[in-house]
Design a protein around this motif. Sequence first.
Motif, PDB file in Angstrom:
ATOM      1  N   MET A   1       0.886  -1.205   0.044  1.00  3.17           N
ATOM      2  CA  MET A   1      -0.222   0.181  -0.192  1.00  3.17           C
ATOM      3  C   MET A   1       0.783   1.377  -0.017  1.00  3.17           C
ATOM      4  SD  MET A   1      -3.027  -0.860  -0.487  1.00  3.17           S
ATOM      5  CE  MET A   1      -4.090   0.594  -0.179  1.00  3.17           C
ATOM      6  N   GLU A   2       1.885   1.324   0.524  1.00  2.00           N
ATOM      7  CA  GLU A   2       2.878   2.368   0.567  1.00  2.00           C
ATOM      8  C   GLU A   2       3.226   2.715  -0.694  1.00  2.00           C
ATOM      9  OE1 GLU A   2       6.204   1.934   3.424  1.00  2.00           O
ATOM     10  OE2 GLU A   2       4.930   1.226   4.993  1.00  2.00           O
ATOM     11  N   LEU A   3       3.573   1.956  -1.571  1.00  2.00           N
ATOM     12  CA  LEU A   3       4.028   1.893  -2.825  1.00  2.00           C
ATOM     13  C   LEU A   3       3.093   2.652  -3.756  1.00  2.00           C
ATOM     14  CD1 LEU A   3       6.207   1.769  -5.174  1.00  2.00           C
ATOM     15  CD2 LEU A   3       5.252  -0.536  -5.466  1.00  2.00           C
ATOM     16  N   VAL A   4       1.716   2.365  -3.626  1.00  2.00           N
ATOM     17  CA  VAL A   4       0.575   2.950  -4.276  1.00  2.00           C
ATOM     18  C   VAL A   4       0.526   4.533  -3.864  1.00  2.00           C
ATOM     19  CG1 VAL A   4      -1.919   2.846  -4.558  1.00  2.00           C
ATOM     20  CG2 VAL A   4      -0.442   0.464  -4.508  1.00  2.00           C
ATOM     21  N   GLY A   5       0.698   4.711  -2.410  1.00  2.00           N
ATOM     22  CA  GLY A   5       0.561   6.102  -1.910  1.00  2.00           C
ATOM     23  C   GLY A   5       1.751   6.969  -2.700  1.00  2.00           C
ATOM     24  N   ILE A   6       2.844   6.418  -2.767  1.00  2.00           N
ATOM     25  CA  ILE A   6       3.883   7.191  -3.303  1.00  2.00           C
ATOM     26  C   ILE A   6       3.663   7.271  -4.741  1.00  2.00           C
ATOM     27  CG2 ILE A   6       6.405   6.843  -3.789  1.00  2.00           C
ATOM     28  CD1 ILE A   6       6.833   5.385  -1.242  1.00  2.00           C
ATOM     29  N   LEU A   7       3.207   6.449  -5.554  1.00  2.00           N
ATOM     30  CA  LEU A   7       2.932   6.641  -6.894  1.00  2.00           C
ATOM     31  C   LEU A   7       1.914   7.799  -7.166  1.00  2.00           C
ATOM     32  CD1 LEU A   7       3.085   3.020  -8.453  1.00  2.00           C
ATOM     33  CD2 LEU A   7       4.721   4.959  -8.616  1.00  2.00           C
ATOM     34  N   VAL A   8       0.945   7.846  -6.379  1.00  2.00           N
ATOM     35  CA  VAL A   8      -0.168   8.596  -6.227  1.00  2.00           C
ATOM     36  C   VAL A   8       0.232  10.131  -6.083  1.00  2.00           C
ATOM     37  CG1 VAL A   8      -2.278   9.607  -5.118  1.00  2.00           C
ATOM     38  CG2 VAL A   8      -1.992   6.957  -5.962  1.00  2.00           C
ATOM     39  N   LEU A   9       1.049  10.118  -5.214  1.00  2.00           N
ATOM     40  CA  LEU A   9       1.820  11.434  -4.533  1.00  2.00           C
ATOM     41  C   LEU A   9       2.338  11.924  -5.837  1.00  2.00           C
ATOM     42  CD1 LEU A   9       2.246  13.594  -2.619  1.00  2.00           C
ATOM     43  CD2 LEU A   9       4.194  12.265  -1.916  1.00  2.00           C
ATOM     44  N   VAL A  10       3.425  11.072  -6.596  1.00  2.00           N
ATOM     45  CA  VAL A  10       4.358  11.599  -7.460  1.00  2.00           C
ATOM     46  C   VAL A  10       3.341  12.073  -8.796  1.00  2.00           C
ATOM     47  CG1 VAL A  10       6.015  10.835  -9.418  1.00  2.00           C
ATOM     48  CG2 VAL A  10       6.312  10.346  -6.911  1.00  2.00           C
ATOM     49  N   VAL A  11       2.293  11.298  -9.049  1.00  2.00           N
ATOM     50  CA  VAL A  11       1.557  11.751 -10.260  1.00  2.00           C
ATOM     51  C   VAL A  11       0.861  13.104  -9.932  1.00  2.00           C
ATOM     52  CG1 VAL A  11      -0.557  11.096 -11.306  1.00  2.00           C
ATOM     53  CG2 VAL A  11       1.060   9.346 -11.080  1.00  2.00           C
ATOM     54  N   VAL A  12       0.266  13.121  -8.591  1.00  2.00           N
ATOM     55  CA  VAL A  12      -0.154  14.383  -8.353  1.00  2.00           C
ATOM     56  C   VAL A  12       0.583  15.651  -8.425  1.00  2.00           C
ATOM     57  CG1 VAL A  12      -1.288  15.769  -6.180  1.00  2.00           C
ATOM     58  CG2 VAL A  12      -1.968  13.434  -6.900  1.00  2.00           C
ATOM     59  N   LEU A  13       1.936  15.254  -7.866  1.00  2.00           N
ATOM     60  CA  LEU A  13       2.968  16.519  -7.948  1.00  2.00           C
ATOM     61  C   LEU A  13       3.329  16.869  -9.607  1.00  2.00           C
ATOM     62  CD1 LEU A  13       5.123  15.443  -5.074  1.00  2.00           C
ATOM     63  CD2 LEU A  13       3.513  17.244  -5.160  1.00  2.00           C
ATOM     64  N   LEU A  14       3.053  15.923 -10.277  1.00  2.00           N
ATOM     65  CA  LEU A  14       3.588  15.995 -11.654  1.00  2.00           C
ATOM     66  C   LEU A  14       2.526  16.482 -12.682  1.00  2.00           C
ATOM     67  CD1 LEU A  14       6.025  12.918 -12.551  1.00  2.00           C
ATOM     68  CD2 LEU A  14       6.470  15.227 -11.914  1.00  2.00           C
ATOM     69  N   VAL A  15       1.546  16.600 -12.255  1.00  2.00           N
ATOM     70  CA  VAL A  15       0.415  16.559 -13.205  1.00  2.00           C
ATOM     71  C   VAL A  15       0.252  18.364 -13.508  1.00  2.00           C
ATOM     72  CG1 VAL A  15      -2.261  17.084 -13.502  1.00  2.00           C
ATOM     73  CG2 VAL A  15      -1.108  14.755 -12.897  1.00  2.00           C
ATOM     74  N   PRO A  16       0.427  19.164 -12.655  1.00  2.00           N
ATOM     75  CA  PRO A  16       0.553  20.523 -13.264  1.00  2.00           C
ATOM     76  C   PRO A  16       1.362  20.932 -13.988  1.00  2.00           C
ATOM     77  CG  PRO A  16       0.119  20.300 -10.599  1.00  2.00           C
ATOM     78  CD  PRO A  16       0.703  19.123 -11.177  1.00  2.00           C
ATOM     79  N   SER A  17       2.801  20.478 -13.790  1.00  2.00           N
ATOM     80  CA  SER A  17       4.022  20.626 -14.679  1.00  2.00           C
ATOM     81  C   SER A  17       3.728  20.373 -16.078  1.00  2.00           C
ATOM     82  CB  SER A  17       5.049  19.960 -13.992  1.00  2.00           C
ATOM     83  OG  SER A  17       5.521  20.634 -12.801  1.00  2.00           O
ATOM     84  N   VAL A  18       3.116  18.852 -16.135  1.00  2.00           N
ATOM     85  CA  VAL A  18       3.083  18.528 -17.511  1.00  2.00           C
ATOM     86  C   VAL A  18       1.657  19.184 -18.100  1.00  2.00           C
ATOM     87  CG1 VAL A  18       1.930  16.400 -18.700  1.00  2.00           C
ATOM     88  CG2 VAL A  18       3.445  15.882 -16.779  1.00  2.00           C
TER      89      VAL A  18
END
Length: 73
Positions: A1-18
């Motif tokens: 579950m921690e891996l999924v949380g980290i992946l979601v966090l990374v995606v949320v942080l990258l979306v505005p830049s993309v």
Amino acid sequence: MELVGILVLVVVLLVPSVRKLIDSAAYRNRAKGKAEIIRAERGVEPERESTRRVAPERRARSGRVRGKGRADG
């Protein structure tokens, strides 16, 4: 579950830049299209897409010789 949380966090942080990158590319594409339409209406031949490189003879005259100081001393 921690891996999924980290992946979601990374995606949320990258979306505005993309999104900004895509918006910038779309703006440039629209501006290029508008310029082409204006040129067509005026009957001007479209220019070749220029590169940012400067011809060696122009570079030497302007003093912007790579790796050396100004050409005039």
